[in-house]
Design an enzyme around this catalytic site. Structure first.
Site, short mmCIF file in Angstrom:
data_model
loop_
_atom_site.label_atom_id
_atom_site.label_comp_id
_atom_site.label_asym_id
_atom_site.label_seq_id
_atom_site.Cartn_x
_atom_site.Cartn_y
_atom_site.Cartn_z
N GLN A 99 -28.03 36.55 -14.51
CA GLN A 99 -29.21 35.71 -14.70
C GLN A 99 -30.35 36.07 -13.75
O GLN A 99 -31.38 35.40 -13.74
CB GLN A 99 -28.82 34.24 -14.50
CG GLN A 99 -27.83 33.74 -15.52
CD GLN A 99 -27.34 32.33 -15.24
OE1 GLN A 99 -27.73 31.70 -14.25
NE2 GLN A 99 -26.47 31.82 -16.10
N HIS A 152 -27.20 31.41 -11.55
CA HIS A 152 -27.82 30.18 -11.05
C HIS A 152 -28.84 30.43 -9.93
O HIS A 152 -28.71 29.92 -8.83
CB HIS A 152 -26.74 29.19 -10.56
CG HIS A 152 -25.87 28.67 -11.67
ND1 HIS A 152 -25.07 27.58 -11.51
CD2 HIS A 152 -25.67 29.10 -12.94
CE1 HIS A 152 -24.41 27.36 -12.64
NE2 HIS A 152 -24.77 28.28 -13.52
#
Length: 427
Positions: A116, A191
């Protein structure tokens, strides 16, 4: 949440159909929002939601530009009309919405483009063009970070450069440098959070995710104010902790922390009517939230949550109403609802769709539509009602949302390896 959920079908009566038009922004078939919505209370149990003046609004969808690799952030240049677009792989582009032309902007940082991570959000100094600073959030490895000496892994960074558009040279971010590093580094590619927006007082708010800490107890990083993970940070434009932050006099807390107890906030917007900061954040399995950010507030993760553990129906923790000392979301998707994994949000304040003024628009990833929410009331007492979705027939992961200042058109960045930036215009 991140997985594609089985979600409640909230199809519109009339919808935008067909693929995107070409680069010349030919309109697709019109769509409209039909009905009065089906969610009032956060758990969807309200059978009589407030009236919706924004239903039955007809719209077209146009291509602005295409060929982006996982675009992540959008920011319009005031008094210019052009649009900055970040791509997670590391490219920063300048887009002219009038003709769809795309120019690379030199000077972007080296990024940790794994999982991510990568080049994430973009924000323009509120005094632009008098102050031409452009801010980027991004993940960088310890090896490429000024704070990484002796560390392993990666973390969220904030950097700034001066946007140069003068002369015949290609656009560039001159003198780009990191001005804040959220510590500690963690050896994971998940995250990073990383939305950035300026508040009405000129402070820079930045979200940082919990880096997928799975120690779901009181020692979780999001409950530890001594670090900058799982938190909303409030910085000066120079990257210092804001002197009015809630914990600057607490020797056991990080000065930059403004709120904490967050999991992975990937949407943030200022509500123009109040100047309050709103966020949308990912839950675990469902449990996604819309929050109004309070100074010093603890938003509960993971000691209070409406989510379940992945692969089970077991709650991660007691609900917010069962815990003292935590701030409850103004809207949430409970475990079993299918969720609303969010990315990107904006309050609509344009002229193109007067019926939508004051509504919150938020992208959703796995559920693949653009959400519209009406908001009644203020602060933590606000009533948030999800209305019928936009663009839910297109199977787009919605990564970022912005409003074009001069036209009021609504822009979305689609999260895919070969993706468009599109706009919603009146039909």
């Amino acid at each position: 949440m991140t997985d594609l959920p089985e979600r409640i079908d909230r199809r519109t009566a009339l919808r935008a159909a067909g693929g995107l038009a070409g680069l010349t922004a030919l309109p697709a078939l019109s769509g409209c929002l039909g009905g009065s919505g089906d969610e009032g209370d956060p758990d969807g149990s309200d059978e009589n939601p407030p009236p919706d003046d924004g239903a039955d609004v007809a719209y077209d969808v146009e291509t602005v530009a295409e060929g982006f690799e996982n675009p992540w952030g959008l920011a319009f240049l005031p008094d210019d009309g052009r649009l900055l677009v970040t791509e997670r792989a590391g490219r920063l582009s300048l887009v002219d919405p009038a003709d769809g032309s795309v120019e690379d902007v030199a000077g972007a940082p080296e990024v940790f483009a794994e999982g991510q991570g990568g080049l994430l959000d973009v924000a323009v100094h509120p005094d632009y063009p008098d102050d031409p600073r452009v801010y980027l959030t991004y993940s960088a490895s310890a090896a490429d970070s000024p704070a990484g000496d002796g560390a392993d892994g990666a973390t969220t960074h904030v950097g700034v450069g001066r946007l140069s558009l003068d002369g015949g040279d290609a656009p560039a971010l001159d003198g780009f440098e990191p001005i804040f590093v959220a510590e500690p580094f963690r050896d994971t590619d998940l995250h990073f959070g990383s939305r950035a927006t300026f508040g009405p007082d000129g402070a820079l708010f930045v979200t940082v995710g919990d880096r997928r800490d799975t120690d779901f107890g009181p020692d979780h990083v999001s409950q530890d104010r001594s670090n900058e993970l799982g938190a909303t940070l409030r910085l000066t434009p120079d990257g210092d902790a804001h002197p009015d932050n809630p914990f600057v006099d607490d020797s056991d807390a990080a000065d930059a922390v403004y709120s904490y107890g967050h999991r992975n906030p990937q949407a943030m917007a200022v509500r123009p009517e109040t100047g309050r900061i709103w966020q949308c954040e990912h839950g675990e399995r469902d449990g996604d939230e819309i929050n109004v950010v309070e100074r010093g507030g603890n938003y509960g993760w993971p000691i209070a949550s409406e989510a379940c553990r992945y692969g089970t129906d077991d709650p991660v923790a007691p609900g917010h109403d069962e815990r003292d000392g935590v701030v409850a979301p103004v809207h949430y998707w409970p475990c079993g609802s299918g969720g609303f994994p969010p990315s990107g949000a904006v309050f609509y304040d344009g002229d193109a769709f007067p019926e939508w003024r004051g509504d919150l628009f938020a992208g959703t990833l796995a559920a693949r539509y653009l959400g519209r929410f009406t908001v009644d009331g203020d602060g933590l007492d606000a009533t948030v009602t999800e209305r019928d979705p936009l663009l839910d027939d297109r199977e787009w992961r919605m990564r970022a949302v912005a409003v074009e200042p001069t036209t009021g058109h609504l822009y979305v960045a689609v999260d895919a390896g070969d993706a468009p930036v599109a706009r919603i215009v009146p039909a």
